[in-house]
Scaffold this active site. Structure first.
Site, PDB file in Angstrom:
ATOM      1  N   SER A  34     -11.612  -0.346   3.514  1.00 17.83           N
ATOM      2  CA  SER A  34     -10.889  -0.602   4.764  1.00 17.83           C
ATOM      3  C   SER A  34     -10.265   0.688   5.278  1.00 17.83           C
ATOM      4  O   SER A  34      -9.546   1.356   4.551  1.00 17.83           O
ATOM      5  CB  SER A  34      -9.770  -1.618   4.539  1.00 17.83           C
ATOM      6  OG  SER A  34     -10.326  -2.824   4.092  1.00 17.83           O
ATOM      7  N   ARG A  60       0.820  -1.232   0.000  1.00 15.86           N
ATOM      8  CA  ARG A  60       0.000   0.000   0.000  1.00 15.86           C
ATOM      9  C   ARG A  60       0.846   1.270   0.000  1.00 15.86           C
ATOM     10  O   ARG A  60       0.465   2.308   0.561  1.00 15.86           O
ATOM     11  CB  ARG A  60      -0.982   0.026   1.186  1.00 15.86           C
ATOM     12  CG  ARG A  60      -1.917  -1.172   1.227  1.00 15.86           C
ATOM     13  CD  ARG A  60      -2.831  -1.287   0.014  1.00 15.86           C
ATOM     14  NE  ARG A  60      -3.541  -2.543   0.020  1.00 15.86           N
ATOM     15  CZ  ARG A  60      -3.251  -3.598  -0.774  1.00 15.86           C
ATOM     16  NH1 ARG A  60      -2.274  -3.525  -1.679  1.00 15.86           N
ATOM     17  NH2 ARG A  60      -3.946  -4.702  -0.699  1.00 15.86           N
ATOM     18  N   GLU A  93      -5.195   3.475   6.345  1.00 13.03           N
ATOM     19  CA  GLU A  93      -4.962   3.406   4.903  1.00 13.03           C
ATOM     20  C   GLU A  93      -5.595   4.663   4.273  1.00 13.03           C
ATOM     21  O   GLU A  93      -5.071   5.251   3.339  1.00 13.03           O
ATOM     22  CB  GLU A  93      -5.653   2.128   4.391  1.00 13.03           C
ATOM     23  CG  GLU A  93      -5.523   1.897   2.926  1.00 13.03           C
ATOM     24  CD  GLU A  93      -6.009   0.500   2.523  1.00 13.03           C
ATOM     25  OE1 GLU A  93      -6.055  -0.419   3.372  1.00 13.03           O
ATOM     26  OE2 GLU A  93      -6.355   0.342   1.351  1.00 13.03           O
TER      27      GLU A  93
HETATM   28  C1  LIG Z   1     -16.134  -0.384  -1.062  1.00 13.57           C
HETATM   29  C2  LIG Z   1     -14.658  -0.138  -1.193  1.00 13.57           C
HETATM   30  C3  LIG Z   1     -13.798  -1.210  -1.327  1.00 13.57           C
HETATM   31  C4  LIG Z   1     -12.422  -1.000  -1.460  1.00 13.57           C
HETATM   32  N1  LIG Z   1     -11.608  -2.085  -1.603  1.00 13.57           N
HETATM   33  C5  LIG Z   1     -10.274  -1.892  -1.719  1.00 13.57           C
HETATM   34  C6  LIG Z   1      -9.387  -3.016  -1.857  1.00 13.57           C
HETATM   35  O1  LIG Z   1      -9.795  -4.162  -1.870  1.00 13.57           O
HETATM   36  N2  LIG Z   1      -8.078  -2.760  -1.983  1.00 13.57           N
HETATM   37  C7  LIG Z   1      -7.550  -1.494  -1.991  1.00 13.57           C
HETATM   38  O2  LIG Z   1      -6.337  -1.334  -2.133  1.00 13.57           O
HETATM   39  N3  LIG Z   1      -8.363  -0.417  -1.862  1.00 13.57           N
HETATM   40  C8  LIG Z   1      -9.698  -0.583  -1.723  1.00 13.57           C
HETATM   41  N4  LIG Z   1     -10.519   0.498  -1.588  1.00 13.57           N
HETATM   42  C9  LIG Z   1      -9.925   1.848  -1.512  1.00 13.57           C
HETATM   43  C10 LIG Z   1      -9.802   2.557  -2.863  1.00 13.57           C
HETATM   44  O3  LIG Z   1     -10.808   2.119  -3.752  1.00 13.57           O
HETATM   45  C11 LIG Z   1      -8.443   2.380  -3.512  1.00 13.57           C
HETATM   46  O4  LIG Z   1      -7.387   2.853  -2.707  1.00 13.57           O
HETATM   47  C12 LIG Z   1      -8.418   3.104  -4.871  1.00 13.57           C
HETATM   48  O5  LIG Z   1      -7.356   2.688  -5.621  1.00 13.57           O
HETATM   49  C13 LIG Z   1      -8.374   4.613  -4.761  1.00 13.57           C
HETATM   50  O6  LIG Z   1      -8.651   5.139  -6.044  1.00 13.57           O
HETATM   51  P1  LIG Z   1      -9.385   6.520  -6.201  1.00 13.57           P
HETATM   52  O7  LIG Z   1      -9.405   6.850  -7.643  1.00 13.57           O
HETATM   53  O8  LIG Z   1     -10.678   6.525  -5.518  1.00 13.57           O
HETATM   54  O9  LIG Z   1      -8.333   7.465  -5.450  1.00 13.57           O
HETATM   55  P2  LIG Z   1      -8.691   8.654  -4.440  1.00 13.57           P
HETATM   56  O10 LIG Z   1      -9.348   8.118  -3.231  1.00 13.57           O
HETATM   57  O11 LIG Z   1      -9.370   9.741  -5.170  1.00 13.57           O
HETATM   58  O12 LIG Z   1      -7.193   9.115  -4.063  1.00 13.57           O
HETATM   59  C14 LIG Z   1      -6.354   8.222  -3.342  1.00 13.57           C
HETATM   60  C15 LIG Z   1      -4.929   8.803  -3.367  1.00 13.57           C
HETATM   61  O13 LIG Z   1      -4.426   8.777  -4.704  1.00 13.57           O
HETATM   62  C16 LIG Z   1      -4.156  10.112  -5.167  1.00 13.57           C
HETATM   63  N5  LIG Z   1      -4.553  10.126  -6.579  1.00 13.57           N
HETATM   64  C17 LIG Z   1      -5.727   9.705  -7.123  1.00 13.57           C
HETATM   65  N6  LIG Z   1      -5.670   9.784  -8.467  1.00 13.57           N
HETATM   66  C18 LIG Z   1      -4.450  10.295  -8.769  1.00 13.57           C
HETATM   67  C19 LIG Z   1      -3.782  10.615  -9.989  1.00 13.57           C
HETATM   68  N7  LIG Z   1      -4.340  10.396 -11.189  1.00 13.57           N
HETATM   69  N8  LIG Z   1      -2.535  11.134  -9.917  1.00 13.57           N
HETATM   70  C20 LIG Z   1      -1.925  11.353  -8.720  1.00 13.57           C
HETATM   71  N9  LIG Z   1      -2.488  11.051  -7.537  1.00 13.57           N
HETATM   72  C21 LIG Z   1      -3.741  10.522  -7.570  1.00 13.57           C
HETATM   73  C22 LIG Z   1      -4.915  11.049  -4.253  1.00 13.57           C
HETATM   74  O14 LIG Z   1      -4.278  12.296  -4.140  1.00 13.57           O
HETATM   75  C23 LIG Z   1      -4.848  10.267  -2.935  1.00 13.57           C
HETATM   76  O15 LIG Z   1      -3.601  10.449  -2.320  1.00 13.57           O
HETATM   77  C24 LIG Z   1     -11.904   0.323  -1.458  1.00 13.57           C
HETATM   78  C25 LIG Z   1     -12.777   1.406  -1.332  1.00 13.57           C
HETATM   79  C26 LIG Z   1     -14.135   1.183  -1.205  1.00 13.57           C
HETATM   80  C27 LIG Z   1     -15.061   2.361  -1.084  1.00 13.57           C
END
Ligand SMILES: Cc1cc2nc3c(=O)[nH]c(=O)nc-3n(C[C@H](O)[C@H](O)[C@H](O)COP(=O)(O)OP(=O)(O)OC[C@H]3O[C@@H](n4cnc5c(N)ncnc54)[C@H](O)[C@@H]3O)c2cc1C
Length: 315
Positions: A220, A170, A295
């Site tokens: 999580s 992570r 996380e």
């Molecule tokens: C129901 C549910 C289940 C989930 N299951 C998992 C799982 O199994 N495993 C897991 O690892 N995560 C899980 N997550 C968490 C999340 O989905 C992941 O961490 C996901 O990859 C985050 O993507 P996001 O586009 O929503 O990023 P955001 O939440 O919008 O951002 C997360 C981070 O990435 C940065 N960021 C986002 N996009 C960019 C970009 N293009 N360039 C630079 N920085 C960027 C942001 O600044 C921030 O620091 C879950 C979430 C939910 C709601």
């Protein structure tokens, strides 16, 4: 900021409510919210922000973020479906930073490529996943990444190879650098479509069974570690063992379905969630003797991002 919004930099809105742009549905408004559609536009925004010293927060689907109720006094840049192209040729997948992860997983399955089965139920963007080195079943997307194309905070395009990204559990070297991920190249070996499909169905069924689906959440909240896993189990088990399932602060609650999830019962504030995180950490420390770190990232109103427990400890 009005000067920037007047340029051709994508869809720009003033005072956009951030609760519409994250899965917890929490947070005040951003002074300026921009959805760009090209690297050129992002480069222009980054140069403007650097020159004028304006706070900038980059987001994808906001599925790993807790925004403050005060919102962000600066610019929020959303890399989403306007930069979500996915192309597959042989074993190589090239995707935009805004591509939706389940869509990437589905397309790789249809192309008979294996390796992304564990990502099928992760509701974020590829950029967010790479940034967090997210994944499930103790895997991370970094295992399949060959190159990441990004704009650095000066707005210059760079390509990093897998070993330069320092993917560990992570974590990636991209965190905290102020870069914007605009494209990712992955390499996935050939596999059997039916086996891949079955694996994905199994993962989705298990998520449906284990995770709360109807109440807004951020997945999580607390990180697992190998040592913790081996000795006392994953965070969900530990929190449950500490008797905290159903613990409520304001309108935020430790899910009664899965204790590593905090759900928004309706109208929860960022303070409700942070207070709950603080209480869980205190009680687990006292009763089980383990330090639970987050996380989930908290976004301060000045645009600074940090693991949510750091802010929770300071309230
Ligand atoms: C129901 C549910 C289940 C989930 N299951 C998992 C799982 O199994 N495993 C897991 O690892 N995560 C899980 N997550 C968490 C999340 O989905 C992941 O961490 C996901 O990859 C985050 O993507 P996001 O586009 O929503 O990023 P955001 O939440 O919008 O951002 C997360 C981070 O990435 C940065 N960021 C986002 N996009 C960019 C970009 N293009 N360039 C630079 N920085 C960027 C942001 O600044 C921030 O620091 C879950 C979430 C939910 C709601």
């Amino acid at each position: 900021m009005a000067e920037l919004a007047a340029k051709k930099i994508g869809r720009a809105t003033f005072n956009e409510l951030l609760s519409y742009h994250n899965s917890w549905q929490i947070g005040g408004s951003a002074d300026l919210f921009i959805e760009p559609e090209s690297s050129k536009q992002i480069s222009e925004i980054l140069r403007f922000v650097l020159k004028n010293d304006i706070p900038l927060v980059v987001i994808g689907q906001g599925t790993n973020l807790l925004f403050d109720d005060a919102g962000v006094r600066g610019i929020v840049l959303k890399i989403g479906d306007r930069m979500a192209d996915i192309q597959i040729s042989g074993n190589v997948i090239v995707t935009g930073g805004g591509a939706w992860v389940p869509q990437l997983a589905r397309q790789s399955m249809r192309a008979g490529l294996t390796g992304l089965e564990h990502c099928i139920g992760i509701p974020g963007t590829v950029g967010g996943l790479v940034m967090m080195n997210g994944g499930s079943q103790r895997k991370g997307i970094g295992e399949n990444v060959t190159n990441v194309t990004l704009l650095n905070k000066e707005g210059r395009l760079r390509t990093l190879k897998q070993d330069e990204c320092d993917f560990t559990y992570r974590h990636s070297a991209l965190q905290g650098t102020g870069c914007v991920v605009v494209g990712v190249e992955l390499n996935c070996p050939k596999g059997d479509i039916q086996t891949i499909r079955q694996e994905m169905i199994k993962d989705l069924q298990s998520r449906r069974h284990k995770f709360p689906r109807k109440q807004p959440n951020c997945g999580s909240v607390f990180l697992s570690s190998e040592e913790m896993h081996k000795t006392v189990g994953p965070p969900g088990k530990i929190i449950e063992a500490a008797g905290l399932k159903g613990l409520r602060v304001g309108n935020a609650e430790i899910s009664s379905q899965h204790a590593n999830f905090i759900v928004n019962l309706g109208g929860a504030s960022s303070l409700d969630v942070l207070t709950l995180i603080k209480q869980v950490r205190q009680r687990v420390r006292t009763r089980i003797g383990f330090e639970l770190d987050c996380e989930v990232r908290y976004v301060r109103s000045d645009g600074k991002l940090m693991p949510a427990h750091i802010q929770a400890d300071s309230i």
